[in-house]
Design a protein around this motif. Sequence first.
Motif, PDB file in Angstrom:
ATOM      1  N   UNK A   1       8.405  11.037 -10.314  1.00 39.10           N
ATOM      2  CA  UNK A   1       6.997  10.655 -10.240  1.00 39.10           C
ATOM      3  C   UNK A   1       6.362  10.435 -11.598  1.00 39.10           C
ATOM      4  N   UNK A   2       6.533  11.400 -12.509  1.00 43.56           N
ATOM      5  CA  UNK A   2       5.859  11.309 -13.802  1.00 43.56           C
ATOM      6  C   UNK A   2       6.289  10.099 -14.599  1.00 43.56           C
ATOM      7  N   UNK A   3       7.601   9.859 -14.698  1.00 44.69           N
ATOM      8  CA  UNK A   3       8.100   8.728 -15.483  1.00 44.69           C
ATOM      9  C   UNK A   3       7.718   7.399 -14.844  1.00 44.69           C
ATOM     10  N   UNK A   4       7.775   7.342 -13.517  1.00 44.33           N
ATOM     11  CA  UNK A   4       7.411   6.103 -12.834  1.00 44.33           C
ATOM     12  C   UNK A   4       5.931   5.793 -13.025  1.00 44.33           C
TER      13      UNK A   4
ATOM     14  N   UNK B   1       0.806  -1.216   0.000  1.00 46.30           N
ATOM     15  CA  UNK B   1       0.000   0.000   0.000  1.00 46.30           C
ATOM     16  C   UNK B   1       0.835   1.259   0.000  1.00 46.30           C
ATOM     17  N   UNK B   2       2.124   1.135  -0.290  1.00 50.68           N
ATOM     18  CA  UNK B   2       3.002   2.310  -0.326  1.00 50.68           C
ATOM     19  C   UNK B   2       2.702   3.155  -1.559  1.00 50.68           C
ATOM     20  N   UNK B   3       3.127   4.413  -1.504  1.00 50.23           N
ATOM     21  CA  UNK B   3       3.034   5.276  -2.682  1.00 50.23           C
ATOM     22  C   UNK B   3       4.043   4.787  -3.715  1.00 50.23           C
ATOM     23  N   UNK B   4       3.716   4.918  -5.012  1.00 45.78           N
ATOM     24  CA  UNK B   4       4.637   4.410  -6.030  1.00 45.78           C
ATOM     25  C   UNK B   4       6.064   4.926  -5.888  1.00 45.78           C
ATOM     26  N   UNK B   5       6.236   6.230  -5.657  1.00 43.37           N
ATOM     27  CA  UNK B   5       7.590   6.770  -5.573  1.00 43.37           C
ATOM     28  C   UNK B   5       8.307   6.312  -4.309  1.00 43.37           C
ATOM     29  N   UNK B   6       7.556   5.988  -3.256  1.00 42.31           N
ATOM     30  CA  UNK B   6       8.190   5.468  -2.050  1.00 42.31           C
ATOM     31  C   UNK B   6       8.904   4.154  -2.346  1.00 42.31           C
ATOM     32  N   UNK B   7       8.351   3.367  -3.274  1.00 45.85           N
ATOM     33  CA  UNK B   7       8.981   2.108  -3.659  1.00 45.85           C
ATOM     34  C   UNK B   7      10.019   2.344  -4.755  1.00 45.85           C
TER      35      UNK B   7
ATOM     36  N   UNK C   1      15.053  10.160  -3.675  1.00 46.47           N
ATOM     37  CA  UNK C   1      13.746  10.835  -3.615  1.00 46.47           C
ATOM     38  C   UNK C   1      13.462  11.261  -2.185  1.00 46.47           C
ATOM     39  N   UNK C   2      12.600  12.265  -2.068  1.00 47.29           N
ATOM     40  CA  UNK C   2      12.147  12.685  -0.751  1.00 47.29           C
ATOM     41  C   UNK C   2      10.852  11.961  -0.416  1.00 47.29           C
ATOM     42  N   UNK C   3      10.094  12.528   0.499  1.00 46.10           N
ATOM     43  CA  UNK C   3       8.796  11.974   0.869  1.00 46.10           C
ATOM     44  C   UNK C   3       7.732  13.048   0.748  1.00 46.10           C
ATOM     45  N   UNK C   4       6.507  12.616   0.573  1.00 47.14           N
ATOM     46  CA  UNK C   4       5.410  13.566   0.407  1.00 47.14           C
ATOM     47  C   UNK C   4       5.254  14.436   1.645  1.00 47.14           C
ATOM     48  N   UNK C   5       5.319  13.826   2.828  1.00 48.30           N
ATOM     49  CA  UNK C   5       5.212  14.560   4.091  1.00 48.30           C
ATOM     50  C   UNK C   5       6.210  13.969   5.084  1.00 48.30           C
ATOM     51  N   UNK C   6       6.622  14.747   6.096  1.00 48.82           N
ATOM     52  CA  UNK C   6       7.528  14.193   7.112  1.00 48.82           C
ATOM     53  C   UNK C   6       6.938  12.975   7.812  1.00 48.82           C
TER      54      UNK C   6
END
Length: 392
Positions: free
Chosen positions: A304-307, A232-238, A263-268
Amino acid sequence: MNTKLPYLFQKNGAYFFRRRVPERFRARAGCHEWKHRLGPSARDDASLLMELRVLTDATDRAIAGLGRGAAPAQGFLQAAWEALYPECAAEAVPTLSQAAEVYARLRSLEVLDKPEQMALDQFIAFMGDLRVDEIQRRKVRDWISWLGQERGQGSSTIKRRLCSVSAFCTAVIDQYELDIANPFSRHRVRTGPVGYREPFTRDQLALINSWLLTPWGDRTSGLIIRFLRATGARPLEIGGLAVADVRLDHELPHIFIRPNAFRGLKTPGSSRLLPLVSDAVTAAKQAIERADGEALFPSACHETGRLSARLNKAIRSAGVPKRRELTAYSFRHTVQEAMRLSGAPFDVQRAVLGHAKTTVTERYGARQVPLELMSKALFVAFGQTFPGAAVE
């Protein structure tokens, strides 16, 4: 200068050239008036008169061109002024990217935040790196339409993009004391339905699982999808994981979702330990074996966009209908729905998904829900015969 001259006005001790565009030409010109700051107020009257004449001649030619159906070149007034004072060309109005640098410097930022950088990149991709005084409001409206129609962005995302580039312009207008209006302010973004991603149905998951068994499913996109459907992770997190963030030697195999060099994260609050269950453990082992360097996946998976494009292409190849509600992000909603239907406690659901705590009560107690509880919630949600039997 006491004499009142056409197209000349004074404000706060500075002189400006200001001429209204004939109403019949305003749509073609993209503005309702032309305005340019003249030389410093300390200049003599002869210099001001010369500048006034040069700019008047330039706008005369522009109006003649509009009458023939040709719009004037962007920044034609600045070009005419620089031709008169070439030694001042270096003092030209900054471009949008330079305005972003001013904004970052004022905020003591080494680099722009990711959303701000994306806003800058997307505007430059559409219009180029224009000077701030060259950006026309009608072009900004075209950019807004492009973001929605071509980039598929919702109204809330477009508003954030506008706020970012508007902040860049505000910073440079204040710092350079430019007498121009912010071209990004006061735009109305049509409010559409709130963006929603549907969870995959049992049949859609079956299509994806069948695709994963093909040779195409054994590539990078397939490995990432196997992570997504189990976590259930965000795509960019993986996609942006580092090899060091994958911990398979632990009693409960897991990944460490944290900012890294890729990459960073969406929120802390998104930083968390996330258990790997079922096929995700096998996918992690295969990804580590194939990794070339410190990143778990290639650099194409760190944006994000390419992934999203490559994952969505894989999902369509599996036979899932092409709809805005069914994307790689739908794996996240699938996992959430599976946990909800299996009765997982809300705080465990939130911990798995990396959602921020929303109430004062929630902020007390342990910062991290134990891996055992999250692992159990995922195990119960998926069962021994993963994937997602609980999801319809």
